[in-house]
Design an enzyme around this catalytic site. Structure first.
Site, PDB file in Angstrom:
ATOM      1  NE  ARG A  62      -2.752 -48.114  -0.982  1.00 41.87           N
ATOM      2  CZ  ARG A  62      -2.295 -46.996  -0.417  1.00 41.87           C
ATOM      3  NH1 ARG A  62      -1.244 -47.029   0.388  1.00 41.87           N
ATOM      4  NH2 ARG A  62      -2.900 -45.855  -0.653  1.00 41.87           N
ATOM      5  CG  HIS A  66      -0.859 -47.107  -5.586  1.00 42.81           C
ATOM      6  ND1 HIS A  66      -0.518 -46.099  -4.729  1.00 42.81           N
ATOM      7  CD2 HIS A  66      -2.112 -47.480  -5.227  1.00 42.81           C
ATOM      8  CE1 HIS A  66      -1.524 -45.867  -3.886  1.00 42.81           C
ATOM      9  NE2 HIS A  66      -2.492 -46.700  -4.162  1.00 42.81           N
ATOM     10  CG  ASP A  67       3.685 -50.225 -11.767  1.00 46.41           C
ATOM     11  OD1 ASP A  67       4.022 -49.082 -12.190  1.00 46.41           O
ATOM     12  OD2 ASP A  67       4.096 -51.282 -12.286  1.00 46.41           O
ATOM     13  CB  VAL A  70      -0.138 -44.137 -12.055  1.00 41.40           C
ATOM     14  CG1 VAL A  70       0.422 -42.808 -12.523  1.00 41.40           C
ATOM     15  CG2 VAL A  70      -1.029 -43.941 -10.833  1.00 41.40           C
ATOM     16  N   GLY A  72      -0.223 -47.500 -16.526  1.00 43.51           N
ATOM     17  CA  GLY A  72      -0.144 -48.938 -16.789  1.00 43.51           C
ATOM     18  C   GLY A  72       0.929 -49.605 -15.948  1.00 43.51           C
ATOM     19  CG  ASP A  74       4.878 -47.885 -16.574  1.00 40.13           C
ATOM     20  OD1 ASP A  74       4.525 -47.874 -15.368  1.00 40.13           O
ATOM     21  OD2 ASP A  74       5.070 -46.846 -17.226  1.00 40.13           O
ATOM     22  CB  SER A  76       5.830 -45.396 -13.933  1.00 42.79           C
ATOM     23  OG  SER A  76       4.492 -45.763 -13.696  1.00 42.79           O
ATOM     24  CG  ASN A  93       0.038 -37.135   0.359  1.00 45.04           C
ATOM     25  OD1 ASN A  93       0.236 -37.890  -0.569  1.00 45.04           O
ATOM     26  ND2 ASN A  93      -0.303 -35.870   0.211  1.00 45.04           N
ATOM     27  CG  HIS A 191      -9.363 -51.919   0.942  1.00 49.25           C
ATOM     28  ND1 HIS A 191     -10.139 -50.881   0.517  1.00 49.25           N
ATOM     29  CD2 HIS A 191      -8.140 -51.712   0.368  1.00 49.25           C
ATOM     30  CE1 HIS A 191      -9.439 -50.074  -0.277  1.00 49.25           C
ATOM     31  NE2 HIS A 191      -8.217 -50.572  -0.396  1.00 49.25           N
ATOM     32  CG  ASP A 242     -10.655 -57.745   8.290  1.00 52.38           C
ATOM     33  OD1 ASP A 242     -11.427 -57.745   9.271  1.00 52.38           O
ATOM     34  OD2 ASP A 242     -10.458 -58.736   7.571  1.00 52.38           O
ATOM     35  CB  SER A 245      -8.382 -61.027  10.533  1.00 53.46           C
ATOM     36  OG  SER A 245      -9.117 -60.624   9.431  1.00 53.46           O
ATOM     37  CG  ASP A 250      -9.938 -62.950   6.452  1.00 52.72           C
ATOM     38  OD1 ASP A 250     -10.208 -61.837   5.943  1.00 52.72           O
ATOM     39  OD2 ASP A 250      -9.756 -63.098   7.680  1.00 52.72           O
TER      40      ASP A 250
HETATM   41  C1  HEM Z   1     -11.218 -49.221  -5.491  1.00 54.48           C
HETATM   42  C2  HEM Z   1     -10.475 -48.172  -5.260  1.00 54.48           C
HETATM   43  C3  HEM Z   1      -9.502 -48.091  -4.126  1.00 54.48           C
HETATM   44  C4  HEM Z   1      -9.368 -47.050  -3.258  1.00 54.48           C
HETATM   45  C5  HEM Z   1     -10.163 -45.762  -3.288  1.00 54.48           C
HETATM   46  C6  HEM Z   1      -8.336 -47.399  -2.324  1.00 54.48           C
HETATM   47  C7  HEM Z   1      -7.891 -46.577  -1.306  1.00 54.48           C
HETATM   48  C8  HEM Z   1      -7.002 -46.948  -0.314  1.00 54.48           C
HETATM   49  C9  HEM Z   1      -6.580 -46.110   0.771  1.00 54.48           C
HETATM   50  C10 HEM Z   1      -6.998 -44.655   0.975  1.00 54.48           C
HETATM   51  C11 HEM Z   1      -5.762 -46.836   1.578  1.00 54.48           C
HETATM   52  C12 HEM Z   1      -5.110 -46.395   2.896  1.00 54.48           C
HETATM   53  C13 HEM Z   1      -3.873 -45.560   2.680  1.00 54.48           C
HETATM   54  C14 HEM Z   1      -3.394 -44.983   3.986  1.00 54.48           C
HETATM   55  O1  HEM Z   1      -4.084 -44.120   4.532  1.00 54.48           O
HETATM   56  O2  HEM Z   1      -2.330 -45.429   4.510  1.00 54.48           O
HETATM   57  C15 HEM Z   1      -5.672 -48.146   0.987  1.00 54.48           C
HETATM   58  C16 HEM Z   1      -4.939 -49.177   1.519  1.00 54.48           C
HETATM   59  C17 HEM Z   1      -4.753 -50.373   0.874  1.00 54.48           C
HETATM   60  N1  HEM Z   1      -5.226 -50.709  -0.376  1.00 54.48           N
HETATM   61 FE1  HEM Z   1      -6.603 -49.729  -1.441  1.00 54.48          FE
HETATM   62  N2  HEM Z   1      -7.865 -48.637  -2.630  1.00 54.48           N
HETATM   63  C18 HEM Z   1      -8.538 -49.109  -3.716  1.00 54.48           C
HETATM   64  C19 HEM Z   1      -8.320 -50.292  -4.367  1.00 54.48           C
HETATM   65  C20 HEM Z   1      -7.328 -51.182  -4.032  1.00 54.48           C
HETATM   66  C21 HEM Z   1      -6.901 -52.287  -4.844  1.00 54.48           C
HETATM   67  C22 HEM Z   1      -7.436 -52.610  -6.237  1.00 54.48           C
HETATM   68  C23 HEM Z   1      -5.927 -52.936  -4.138  1.00 54.48           C
HETATM   69  C24 HEM Z   1      -5.102 -54.150  -4.519  1.00 54.48           C
HETATM   70  C25 HEM Z   1      -5.315 -54.901  -5.568  1.00 54.48           C
HETATM   71  C26 HEM Z   1      -5.776 -52.242  -2.883  1.00 54.48           C
HETATM   72  C27 HEM Z   1      -4.946 -52.637  -1.856  1.00 54.48           C
HETATM   73  C28 HEM Z   1      -4.773 -51.947  -0.668  1.00 54.48           C
HETATM   74  C29 HEM Z   1      -4.017 -52.468   0.458  1.00 54.48           C
HETATM   75  C30 HEM Z   1      -3.403 -53.853   0.548  1.00 54.48           C
HETATM   76  C31 HEM Z   1      -3.989 -51.474   1.420  1.00 54.48           C
HETATM   77  C32 HEM Z   1      -3.274 -51.514   2.803  1.00 54.48           C
HETATM   78  C33 HEM Z   1      -1.902 -50.882   2.664  1.00 54.48           C
HETATM   79  C34 HEM Z   1      -1.025 -50.913   3.915  1.00 54.48           C
HETATM   80  O3  HEM Z   1      -1.283 -51.684   4.860  1.00 54.48           O
HETATM   81  O4  HEM Z   1      -0.037 -50.159   3.960  1.00 54.48           O
HETATM   82  N3  HEM Z   1      -6.621 -51.180  -2.861  1.00 54.48           N
HETATM   83  N4  HEM Z   1      -6.424 -48.175  -0.152  1.00 54.48           N
HETATM   84  C1  LIG Z   2      -0.878 -34.877  -0.570  1.00 53.94           C
HETATM   85  O1  LIG Z   2       0.115 -33.917  -0.688  1.00 53.94           O
HETATM   86  C2  LIG Z   2      -0.122 -32.957  -1.677  1.00 53.94           C
HETATM   87  C3  LIG Z   2       1.102 -32.062  -1.812  1.00 53.94           C
HETATM   88  O2  LIG Z   2       1.778 -31.936  -0.619  1.00 53.94           O
HETATM   89  C4  LIG Z   2      -1.391 -32.157  -1.311  1.00 53.94           C
HETATM   90  O3  LIG Z   2      -1.659 -31.184  -2.297  1.00 53.94           O
HETATM   91  C5  LIG Z   2      -2.551 -33.139  -1.242  1.00 53.94           C
HETATM   92  O4  LIG Z   2      -3.735 -32.472  -0.842  1.00 53.94           O
HETATM   93  C6  LIG Z   2      -2.242 -34.254  -0.254  1.00 53.94           C
HETATM   94  N1  LIG Z   2      -3.286 -35.256  -0.328  1.00 53.94           N
HETATM   95  C7  LIG Z   2      -3.828 -35.811   0.750  1.00 53.94           C
HETATM   96  C8  LIG Z   2      -4.855 -36.847   0.486  1.00 53.94           C
HETATM   97  O5  LIG Z   2      -3.504 -35.505   1.887  1.00 53.94           O
END
Ligand code: HEM
Ligand SMILES: *[C@@H]1O[C@H](CO)[C@@H](O)[C@H](O)[C@H]1NC(C)=O
Ligand SMILES: *[C@@H]1O[C@H](CO)[C@@H](O)[C@H](O)[C@H]1NC(C)=O
Length: 324
Positions: A62, A66-67, A70, A72, A74, A76, A93, A191, A242, A245, A250
């Site tokens: 992930r 995220h890199d 935001v 590109g 890079d 950041s 958060n 996911h 999931d 698993s 998978d």
């Molecule tokens: C399509 C838009 C996407 C949204 C809205 C999204 C949103 C999220 C959110 C909200 C979480 C849970 C964060 C938390 O509450 O701890 C998450 C977890 C995760 N996302 Fe996404 N995601 C997206 C796309 C992606 C992409 C493109 C990837 C990787 C290429 C990715 C990989 C992951 C992984 C691996 C997790 C699990 C992280 C962990 O176990 O700590 N996601 N995502």
């Molecule tokens: C994350 O934290 C920021 C600043 O503390 C807050 O404004 C924002 O609503 C929070 N976002 C989520 C998804 O909780």
């Protein structure tokens, strides 16, 4: 002679156009001559870490996402700011983990090949290696990114697509970065691993439209299970995305989403577009015939977003700090 000359011009032009399409100067094997052992070093550490702490695979995959989304790809996402104003500071958060693994890899790489390999490239390699380590696909990683010098908290909050995004916002968010509808449904397949905090989807269980209602697009039996794990007001408990698993890469994500058990609104939204729905039905019914290949292809495309190459950017010495 004239025709030979023409041939060379054509070949030159061909390379040039090809180079751009391949991602502004990134290519597989970029460090091959100067740091031949690079990929072994990264794989060695990654493999050790994931054996010891398998839950770190998901946040490390992930992190590259995220890199890239935001500013590109890079690096950041890794920068720290003394005033706590960097992208990272939006992440208490947004819950990224595993930064120490990147530091460990970077230290080993610097030892073998000082001042040569960017932190952005290390993120791309680690994302590939953790995926493969948990039985996911393998793909060749294009390299040659430089590290940026800027990281702004607010850009993480505004540029990352929220889990409440609908299908139009998702498609738009991907297309504005040169990624297709197919890339969206393919990359959402990540996911299939990892966890989420209750706060990322609790509105679907308790107060979907502000009338103490539930999200009608979520399987009612699944809502009951999720409510047990996330009681009202609980922000911090975690659930597997999931179930059962979440440590194995998978194709079961597509089956879950097809059964209306995708955890986020953004997962459920993939049922609201013909192309994304067809893709997830196909992968789920046929047990993912093309998912692994598609995932590698889409990760390579994601790894090209907004990259700095050539004389742009720098090779950071320490991933959390710009060089001066
Ligand atoms: C399509 C838009 C996407 C949204 C809205 C999204 C949103 C999220 C959110 C909200 C979480 C849970 C964060 C938390 O509450 O701890 C998450 C977890 C995760 N996302 Fe996404 N995601 C997206 C796309 C992606 C992409 C493109 C990837 C990787 C290429 C990715 C990989 C992951 C992984 C691996 C997790 C699990 C992280 C962990 O176990 O700590 N996601 N995502
Ligand atoms: C994350 O934290 C920021 C600043 O503390 C807050 O404004 C924002 O609503 C929070 N976002 C989520 C998804 O909780
Ligand atoms: C549900 O949402 C509405 C509208 O946003 C809000 O006024 C209400 O307090 C919420 N209820 C709970 C239990 O959080």
């Amino acid at each position: 002679m004239a025709s030979l000359n023409f041939f060379f011009k054509l070949a030159f032009l061909g390379c040039f156009v090809f180079g751009i399409a391949k991602g502004q100067g990134l290519y597989v094997g970029y460090y091959k001559a100067k740091c031949p052992n690079l990929e072994n070093i990264v794989r060695g550490i990654t493999s050790q870490v994931i054996h010891r702490a398998p839950t770190l695979a998901a946040p490390l995959l992930r992190m590259h996402f995220h890199d890239c989304f935001v500013r590109g790809c890079d690096g950041s996402v890794l920068l720290e700011s003394p005033k706590k104003q960097a992208e990272k500071d939006a992440f208490p958060n947004l819950s990224l983990r595993g930064f120490e693994v990147i530091d460990q890899v970077k230290a080993a790489v610097e030892k073998a090949c000082p001042n040569l390999v960017s932190c952005a490239d290390i993120l791309a390699l680690v994302a590939r290696d953790v995926t493969f380590e948990i039985l996911g696909p393998y793909w060749d990683v294009e390299l040659g990114r430089k590290d940026g010098k800027v990281s702004i908290l607010n850009e993480a909050l505004t540029n990352l697509i929220p889990p409440s995004a609908n299908i139009n916002a998702l498609i738009q968010g991907f297309q504005s970065r040169g990624l297709s509808v197919k890339d969206l449904v393919v990359l959402s397949g990540s996911h299939t691993i990892g966890i989420s905090h209750c706060s990322s989807f609790a509105n679907r269980l308790y107060n979907f439209t502000g009338r103490n209602d539930v999200d009608p697009s979520l399987d009612p039996r699944y809502i009951l299970e999720l409510k047990k794990k996330c009681p009202p007001g609980d922000q911090n408990s975690i659930v597997e995305m999931d179930p059962g698993s979440s440590l194995k890469f998978d194709v079961s994500y597509y089956t879950l989403v097809s059964k209306r058990r995708g955890l986020f609104e953004s997962d459920a939204a993939l049922l609201n577009n013909q192309e994304t729905r067809d893709y997830l039905t196909y992968q789920s019914i046929r047990n993912g015939p093309t998912f692994f290949k598609d995932f590698g292809d889409s990760m390579v495309k994601m790894g090209r977003i907004g990259v700095l190459t050539g004389k742009a950017g720098e090779i950071r010495k320490i991933c959390t700090k710009v060089n001066y």
